[in-house]
Enzyme design. Structure first.
Site, PDB file in Angstrom:
ATOM      1  N   PRO A   1       0.824  -1.210   0.000  1.00 12.06           N
ATOM      2  CA  PRO A   1       0.000   0.000   0.000  1.00 12.06           C
ATOM      3  C   PRO A   1       0.861   1.264   0.000  1.00 12.06           C
ATOM      4  CG  PRO A   1      -0.451  -1.387   1.923  1.00 12.06           C
ATOM      5  CD  PRO A   1       0.651  -2.036   1.179  1.00 12.06           C
TER       6      PRO A   1
ATOM      7  N   GLU B   1     -11.143 -14.056  11.999  1.00 12.84           N
ATOM      8  CA  GLU B   1      -9.890 -14.678  11.560  1.00 12.84           C
ATOM      9  C   GLU B   1      -9.584 -15.938  12.353  1.00 12.84           C
ATOM     10  OE1 GLU B   1      -8.366 -13.899   8.874  1.00 12.84           O
ATOM     11  OE2 GLU B   1      -9.683 -12.173   8.556  1.00 12.84           O
TER      12      GLU B   1
ATOM     13  N   HIS C   1     -11.537 -18.820  10.969  1.00 20.43           N
ATOM     14  CA  HIS C   1     -10.883 -19.492   9.844  1.00 20.43           C
ATOM     15  C   HIS C   1      -9.827 -20.463  10.345  1.00 20.43           C
ATOM     16  CE1 HIS C   1     -12.589 -17.235   6.585  1.00 20.43           C
ATOM     17  NE2 HIS C   1     -12.128 -16.070   6.996  1.00 20.43           N
TER      18      HIS C   1
HETATM   19  P1  ADP Z   1       5.890   4.559  -0.609  1.00 24.08           P
HETATM   20  O1  ADP Z   1       6.967   4.675  -1.611  1.00 24.08           O
HETATM   21  O2  ADP Z   1       5.688   3.153  -0.128  1.00 24.08           O
HETATM   22  O3  ADP Z   1       4.600   5.176  -0.995  1.00 24.08           O
HETATM   23  P2  ADP Z   1       7.617   6.238   0.917  1.00 24.08           P
HETATM   24  O4  ADP Z   1       8.833   5.403   0.938  1.00 24.08           O
HETATM   25  O5  ADP Z   1       7.580   7.348  -0.039  1.00 24.08           O
HETATM   26  O6  ADP Z   1       6.349   5.315   0.698  1.00 24.08           O
HETATM   27  O7  ADP Z   1       7.356   6.770   2.387  1.00 24.08           O
HETATM   28  C1  ADP Z   1       6.837   8.031   2.636  1.00 24.08           C
HETATM   29  C2  ADP Z   1       7.285   8.533   3.974  1.00 24.08           C
HETATM   30  O8  ADP Z   1       6.722   7.752   5.024  1.00 24.08           O
HETATM   31  C3  ADP Z   1       8.774   8.428   4.173  1.00 24.08           C
HETATM   32  O9  ADP Z   1       9.421   9.572   3.740  1.00 24.08           O
HETATM   33  C4  ADP Z   1       8.917   8.232   5.674  1.00 24.08           C
HETATM   34  O10 ADP Z   1       8.964   9.469   6.342  1.00 24.08           O
HETATM   35  C5  ADP Z   1       7.634   7.550   6.076  1.00 24.08           C
HETATM   36  N1  ADP Z   1       7.796   6.107   6.260  1.00 24.08           N
HETATM   37  C6  ADP Z   1       7.111   5.151   5.591  1.00 24.08           C
HETATM   38  N2  ADP Z   1       7.469   3.925   5.991  1.00 24.08           N
HETATM   39  C7  ADP Z   1       8.427   4.087   6.933  1.00 24.08           C
HETATM   40  C8  ADP Z   1       9.191   3.179   7.737  1.00 24.08           C
HETATM   41  N3  ADP Z   1       9.058   1.855   7.632  1.00 24.08           N
HETATM   42  N4  ADP Z   1      10.081   3.707   8.603  1.00 24.08           N
HETATM   43  C9  ADP Z   1      10.244   5.038   8.701  1.00 24.08           C
HETATM   44  N5  ADP Z   1       9.543   5.932   7.988  1.00 24.08           N
HETATM   45  C10 ADP Z   1       8.626   5.490   7.118  1.00 24.08           C
HETATM   46 ZN    ZN Z   2     -12.500 -14.222   6.138  1.00 28.77          ZN
END
Ligand code: ADP
Ligand code: ZN
Length: 609
Positions: free
Chosen positions: A208, A428, A431
């Site tokens: 997502p 869940e 299931h």
């Molecule tokens: P996607 O490419 O999956 O849409 P991004 O990598 O662009 O998501 O993430 C957007 C922002 O969300 C990042 O800049 C960061 O600040 C934050 N973020 C998302 N997932 C993480 C994570 N696992 N750890 C730290 N920050 C995260």
């Molecule tokens: Zn179900």
């Protein structure tokens, strides 16, 4: 038009211009200047000046029959023809002239060519090279108006040392583990080449939005210390037909020059969508075809690793996901409780927070939030603290901003209320319990009630032991029973049924129908195929091929089969009601339960009873 050749062409024009200037300078201007300086006189004047001692430099050019000389102050250059004059040398000497003989003019043509032609050319070629190198660099880097038209404006060089590392990406341990291999390969490709192993050319990050796919891709480049090219799928598809394909070509050309490196294509579904054969989008198809060609073109071990991200993997063209292209899929899921807490902590480091904040509690409250939303929550809390005149964010700030952020997202993402969460937990576990209690069903590996953007509010990961190609009739029936188990648990434990089972119902119906129409598993019909799979490689739709009466009968049979399995599941659930409660409670609190934990609780209870 190949844009990469542009600088070369411009360089050629530049050289021509320089050559033309030199020609004009040497053939026209130089002689004019020379003529302006030299004054032609008769031999008599030369003799008079010599006798008067008014003479400076003298140069006798016998080969060309003339004499160059200057006055005493060497202000004016004179030229005169040579006349037979035996005593000339002595008289000049007596006059104190400075002899030059023929030394200067003699190597004339040679040195003239070098000074007037070769040296300037060398000089300008050097300048030309310098400029063109500068141009190349610019092309690789930021947009430069002049040289950037139509070429891939991949954003290059998020330079690795100040880039993102795996440590910056909280949670997502499974994804990081898959990607660690790529990092290792980029560090030390020899190890892999020696054994003959090829790295996958492409990895697909699936999950997502806002779960850190881009971050992970950057982190791979950061960890490996290699350049990072990034481009969004939508940037390829432009107004002019053919641009997309040429951009793909350029991107790969650049990448090959900078290898080892990471190429990241965000939103690959924008170009990699299924070619369905009905609607045609030439531009997109050309771009996709070019991408496929490029991926086939380079060898697996050149050191170019392509990462692509999408949140709609099911729409991708099968040609993209076949081995040799994006053959590896890395799921990047919404974080669970532990992951959320870690992400909150990572982002909380960037702001000032009171020391007594309970991150676990906030993570629990923000069930279903993505990494990006959690980052936003932390930022909102800092803003709120400033608004209220505090120096650091407090627990209350954080809790309040969950609502601020989530209210905005509620429609898009499923953030569960407590009651809903409870229902999902029961569903869940229902299931899993039915699956576990039917000896031939696969045991569960993991259950989570972190909502998926795919629409499922919970998720049961089952594991088949060993390779499994054939399914017995009994196994299919058990599977149907397992599908119905969720709804049964809701009915038995909560007393009302919800829409949460729609996907289960669909799956159960599909299986039951296939049993009858394709697998010949119904006594009345026997081995007759009523249904054929029409396009196995694109979706696997089926078409019914039977009379209307048979169709009605088939429908009746399907209902029969599913109902029977529903009853079976109900029996199991009622029989193990206590375990259902206990397990659902555990899942509600922890959000995730592994297969081992599940079996432990299940067996524990057995001994107590
Ligand atoms: P996607 O490419 O999956 O849409 P991004 O990598 O662009 O998501 O993430 C957007 C922002 O969300 C990042 O800049 C960061 O600040 C934050 N973020 C998302 N997932 C993480 C994570 N696992 N750890 C730290 N920050 C995260
Ligand atoms: Zn179900």
């Amino acid at each position: 038009m190949n844009e990469v050749n542009k600088p070369k062409k411009q360089l050629r024009i530049f050289y021509f211009a320089v050559l033309a200037c030199l020609l004009v300078f040497n053939m026209v201007i130089m002689p004019m200047i020379a003529n302006a300086q030299v004054k032609e006189t008769d031999y008599g004047t030369f003799m008079t000046m010599t006798n008067e001692g008014n003479i400076g430099l003298v140069q006798i050019v016998e080969t060309e029959n003339y004499i160059m000389f200057t006055d005493k102050e060497q202000k004016q250059v004179y030229k005169t023809g040579i006349v037979s004059d035996p005593g000339l040398t002595e008289r000049l000497h007596a006059a104190g002239a400075d002899f030059k003989g023929e030394i200067i003019e003699q190597p004339g043509i040679f040195s003239q060519i070098i000074i007037n032609w070769v040296l300037p050319m060398v000089f300008f070629v050097l300048i030309g090279q310098l400029i063109s190198r500068q141009m190349m660099k610019k092309m690789g880097g930021q947009n430069s108006m002049m040289f950037n038209m139509g070429k891939s404006n991949a954003k290059v060089y998020v330079k690795s040392d100040n880039g993102i590392k795996f440590a910056d990406v909280a949670g997502e341990d499974e994804a990081k583990e898959s990607l660690a291999e790529i990092v290792d390969y980029l560090h030390c490709p020899k190890k892999y080449e020696e054994i003959g192993a090829k790295m996958p050319k492409g990895l697909l990050l699936v999950g997502p939005p806002g779960t850190g796919k881009t971050m992970l891709a950057k982190a791979v480049a950061g960890e490996a210390g290699v350049p990072f090219f990034s481009m969004s799928g939508s940037e390829f598809v432009e107004m002019f037909v053919g641009m997309g394909a040429s951009k793909v070509r350029d991107l790969f050309k650049q990448a090959n020059e900078k290898a080892p490196c990471i190429v990241f294509i965000d939103e690959i579904d924008a170009i990699g969508g299924k070619r369905d054969g009905f609607s045609r989008n030439d531009e997109r198809e050309q771009t996709l075809n070019q991408l496929l060609t490029e991926m086939d073109g380079f060898e697996g071990n050149t050191g170019v690793v392509i990462l692509a991200a999408t949140n709609r993997p099911e729409t991708l063209d099968p040609a993209l996901t076949r081995p040799g292209r994006f053959d590896r899929r890395v799921p990047v899921e919404l974080p669970d409780l532990k992951g959320r807490e870690e992400i909150l902590r990572v982002h909380a480091k960037k702001i000032k927070v009171e020391p007594n904040v309970d991150y676990t509690r906030i993570a629990r409250m923000a069930s279903g939030a993505s990494g990006a939303e959690l980052a936003n929550i932390v930022n909102e809390s800092a803003l709120r603290a400033v608004r209220q005149g505090r120096k650091a964010a407090t627990q209350a700030d954080l809790e309040e901003s969950i609502e601020t952020v989530i209210a905005g997202y509620q429609k898009k993402n499923a953030i569960l209320t407590d009651k809903e969460k409870m229902v999902v937990a029961y569903h869940e576990i229902g299931h899993a319990l039915v699956a576990a209690k039917q000896s031939k069903s696969a045991p569960v590996q993991k259950i989570t009630i972190v909502p998926r953007t795919s629409g499922a509010l919970g998720y049961t990961m089952q594991v088949d032991e060993g390779n499994h190609y054939l399914m017995t009739k009994e196994e299919i029936e058990n599977k149907i029973a397992t599908y119905t188990g969720g709804r049964v648990a809701e009915e038995v434990a909560v007393g009302s049924i919800t829409t949460g089972a729609s996907n289960d119902i669909e799956q159960a119906t599909k299986l039951a129908r296939a049993m009858i129409t394709r697998f010949g598993m119904n006594d009345e019909f026997g081995m007759v195929a009523f249904e054929t799979v029409t396009n196995q490689y694109l979706g696997g739709n089926t078409a019914l091929a039977c009379s209307a009466e048979t169709q009605t009968k088939i429908d009746e049979k399907v209902v029969e089969v599913v109902k029977a399995q529903y009853e079976k599941a109900k029996q199991i659930i009622i029989e193990h009601r206590k375990k259902l409660d206990q397990l659902a409670q555990y899942l509600y609190i922890n959000e995730t339960i592994t297969g081992d934990e599940f079996m432990e609780i299940l067996n524990q209870e057995l001994t107590v009873q």
